[in-house]
Design an enzyme around this catalytic site. Structure first.
Site, mmCIF file in Angstrom:
data_model
loop_
_atom_site.group_PDB
_atom_site.id
_atom_site.type_symbol
_atom_site.label_atom_id
_atom_site.label_comp_id
_atom_site.label_asym_id
_atom_site.label_seq_id
_atom_site.Cartn_x
_atom_site.Cartn_y
_atom_site.Cartn_z
ATOM 1 N N ALA A 14 0.824 -1.225 0.000
ATOM 2 C CA ALA A 14 0.000 0.000 0.000
ATOM 3 C C ALA A 14 0.854 1.268 0.000
ATOM 4 C CB ALA A 14 -0.962 -0.016 1.185
ATOM 5 N N SER A 38 7.353 -3.033 0.090
ATOM 6 C CA SER A 38 8.512 -3.867 -0.178
ATOM 7 C C SER A 38 9.801 -3.065 -0.009
ATOM 8 C CB SER A 38 8.368 -4.423 -1.591
ATOM 9 O OG SER A 38 9.564 -4.842 -2.107
ATOM 10 N N TYR A 156 1.892 -13.142 -15.634
ATOM 11 C CA TYR A 156 0.964 -12.306 -14.847
ATOM 12 C C TYR A 156 -0.459 -12.874 -14.928
ATOM 13 C CZ TYR A 156 -1.294 -7.900 -13.337
ATOM 14 O OH TYR A 156 -2.039 -6.940 -12.691
ATOM 15 N N LYS A 160 -2.838 -14.221 -11.890
ATOM 16 C CA LYS A 160 -4.128 -13.588 -11.573
ATOM 17 C C LYS A 160 -5.292 -14.574 -11.737
ATOM 18 C CE LYS A 160 -2.386 -9.687 -10.385
ATOM 19 N NZ LYS A 160 -2.514 -9.200 -9.002
ATOM 20 N N ILE A 189 -5.998 0.534 -14.692
ATOM 21 C CA ILE A 189 -6.019 1.521 -13.606
ATOM 22 C C ILE A 189 -4.724 2.337 -13.690
ATOM 23 C CG2 ILE A 189 -6.261 1.862 -11.102
ATOM 24 C CD1 ILE A 189 -8.666 0.337 -12.426
HETATM 25 P P1 NAP Z 1 2.045 -0.520 -8.132
HETATM 26 O O1 NAP Z 1 1.701 0.921 -8.270
HETATM 27 O O2 NAP Z 1 3.219 -1.059 -8.874
HETATM 28 O O3 NAP Z 1 2.199 -0.840 -6.552
HETATM 29 C C1 NAP Z 1 2.555 -2.136 -6.139
HETATM 30 C C2 NAP Z 1 2.583 -2.209 -4.636
HETATM 31 O O4 NAP Z 1 2.955 -3.546 -4.260
HETATM 32 C C3 NAP Z 1 3.633 -1.295 -4.009
HETATM 33 O O5 NAP Z 1 3.142 -0.813 -2.779
HETATM 34 C C4 NAP Z 1 4.811 -2.235 -3.762
HETATM 35 O O6 NAP Z 1 5.669 -1.826 -2.689
HETATM 36 C C5 NAP Z 1 4.080 -3.500 -3.384
HETATM 37 N N1 NAP Z 1 4.901 -4.707 -3.535
HETATM 38 C C6 NAP Z 1 5.544 -5.139 -4.639
HETATM 39 N N2 NAP Z 1 6.186 -6.297 -4.369
HETATM 40 C C7 NAP Z 1 5.921 -6.597 -3.069
HETATM 41 C C8 NAP Z 1 6.290 -7.653 -2.200
HETATM 42 N N3 NAP Z 1 7.069 -8.659 -2.606
HETATM 43 N N4 NAP Z 1 5.832 -7.642 -0.925
HETATM 44 C C9 NAP Z 1 5.036 -6.625 -0.479
HETATM 45 N N5 NAP Z 1 4.654 -5.596 -1.257
HETATM 46 C C10 NAP Z 1 5.107 -5.591 -2.532
HETATM 47 O O7 NAP Z 1 0.808 -1.463 -8.560
HETATM 48 P P2 NAP Z 1 -0.760 -1.150 -8.667
HETATM 49 O O8 NAP Z 1 -1.051 -0.736 -10.041
HETATM 50 O O9 NAP Z 1 -1.180 -0.317 -7.526
HETATM 51 O O10 NAP Z 1 -1.340 -2.636 -8.486
HETATM 52 C C11 NAP Z 1 -1.799 -3.156 -7.247
HETATM 53 C C12 NAP Z 1 -2.428 -4.521 -7.495
HETATM 54 O O11 NAP Z 1 -3.491 -4.384 -8.435
HETATM 55 C C13 NAP Z 1 -1.462 -5.540 -8.090
HETATM 56 O O12 NAP Z 1 -1.726 -6.815 -7.566
HETATM 57 C C14 NAP Z 1 -1.795 -5.507 -9.557
HETATM 58 O O13 NAP Z 1 -1.458 -6.719 -10.204
HETATM 59 C C15 NAP Z 1 -3.292 -5.284 -9.507
HETATM 60 N N6 NAP Z 1 -3.842 -4.704 -10.735
HETATM 61 C C16 NAP Z 1 -3.423 -3.503 -11.195
HETATM 62 C C17 NAP Z 1 -3.971 -2.996 -12.385
HETATM 63 C C18 NAP Z 1 -3.560 -1.661 -12.955
HETATM 64 O O14 NAP Z 1 -4.023 -1.367 -14.073
HETATM 65 N N7 NAP Z 1 -2.779 -0.857 -12.286
HETATM 66 C C19 NAP Z 1 -4.924 -3.739 -13.067
HETATM 67 C C20 NAP Z 1 -5.329 -4.958 -12.560
HETATM 68 C C21 NAP Z 1 -4.782 -5.440 -11.380
HETATM 69 P P3 NAP Z 1 6.983 -0.884 -2.979
HETATM 70 O O15 NAP Z 1 6.431 0.482 -3.306
HETATM 71 O O16 NAP Z 1 7.739 -0.919 -1.713
HETATM 72 O O17 NAP Z 1 7.686 -1.516 -4.145
#
Ligand code: NAP
Length: 248
Positions: A14, A38, A156, A160, A189
């Protein structure tokens, strides 16, 4: 009306993006928020401060969701700091995109470990507490890609899609104890994850979406709010698409 007053929530990943959006919306709705990151310590501590200023309890923990032992240690610490766990949101995730032809074993394993194994780790870790409470809501952040597939994202998409099978199985196993387990499938997103895509690809996504825009972290957070709160008391084992109509 505050929908999560006094509830204790754990959100993985988060420090930014969707997870951060969920933490903010949940804080506004009165939830106490334990969340992980992370490596982004400074933004995580900033968020901790922002949430605390809303009058809720908030704490950031550095924890690798892909590690079984770190997940167990995390939950033990959260239980010391907070009084129970009502909601778990398995949100942490990464991408390592490539066509299968060029995808290395390491990039397949890493994505499966962080996106899918993490869901097993964290769900196992909170299960005993939720079973004792006879109440809980688990929300897994899947993706439209897990439903539909996407060229260049076999790793990926597999992670999922795996989350959806996991969600439905766990919902069947622990529904009798009043613990619900649902998945959200966000579409496109706008976060740092999607910032990596080139502008032409992004434009293509936007044009293909019936609502003609990318989603925001808040759009996803509001769906999480529904699934975390008692408004969804009779909803379990479902996948809620938050995608502007993309999969319609
Ligand atoms: P993001 O902006 O890249 O953020 C990812 C978050 O996950 C960051 O807080 C990161 O922490 C944390 N993280 C990564 N590896 C980790 C680990 N090993 N242990 C604990 N935390 C970890 O991604 P997002 O777009 O917000 O996506 C969040 C979720 O939604 C993901 O599961 C993604 O697959 C899913 N999702 C996203 C989209 C989209 O369009 N954005 C669409 C569908 C699904 P750090 O900042 O410390 O690296």
């Amino acid at each position: 009306m505050k929908l999560l007053e006094g509830k204790n929530v754990i959100i993985t990943g988060a420090s930014r993006g969707i997870g951060k959006g969920i933490a903010q919306v949940f804080g506004q709705h009165g939830a106490n928020v334990a969340f992980t990151y992370s490596s982004s310590e400074a933004p995580a501590l900033e968020l901790e401060k922002e949430l605390s200023s809303m009058g809720v309890k908030a704490k950031a923990y550095k924890s690798n969701a892909a590690s079984f032992s770190e997940s167990e240690e995390l939950v033990a610490k959260v239980l010391e700091d907070f009084d129970g766990i009502d909601v778990l949101i398995n949100n942490a995730g990464i991408t390592k995109d490539n066509l299968l032809m060029r995808m290395g074993e390491e990039d397949f394993d890493k994505v499966i470990e962080i996106n899918l194994k993490s869901v097993f780790n964290m769900t196992k870790a909170v299960q005993r507490t939720m079973l004792k409470q006879r109440k809980g809501s688990i929300i897994n952040m899947s993706s439209v890609v897990g439903v539909k597939g996407n060229a260049g994202q076999a790793n990926y998409a597999a992670s999922k899609a795996g989350m959806i099978g996991f969600t439905k199985s766990v919902a069947l196993e622990i529904g009798s104890r009043n613990i619900r387990c649902n998945a959200i499938a966000p579409g496109f997103i706008e976060t740092e994850m999607t910032d990596k895509l080139d502008e032409k690809t992004v434009q293509g996504w936007r044009e293909s979406i019936p609502l003609k825009r990318g989603g925001s972290p808040e759009d996803v957070a509001n769906a999480c709010l529904f699934l975390a709160s008692d408004l969804s008391a009779y909803v379990t084992g479902q996948v809620l698409n938050v995608d502007g109509g993309m999969l319609t």
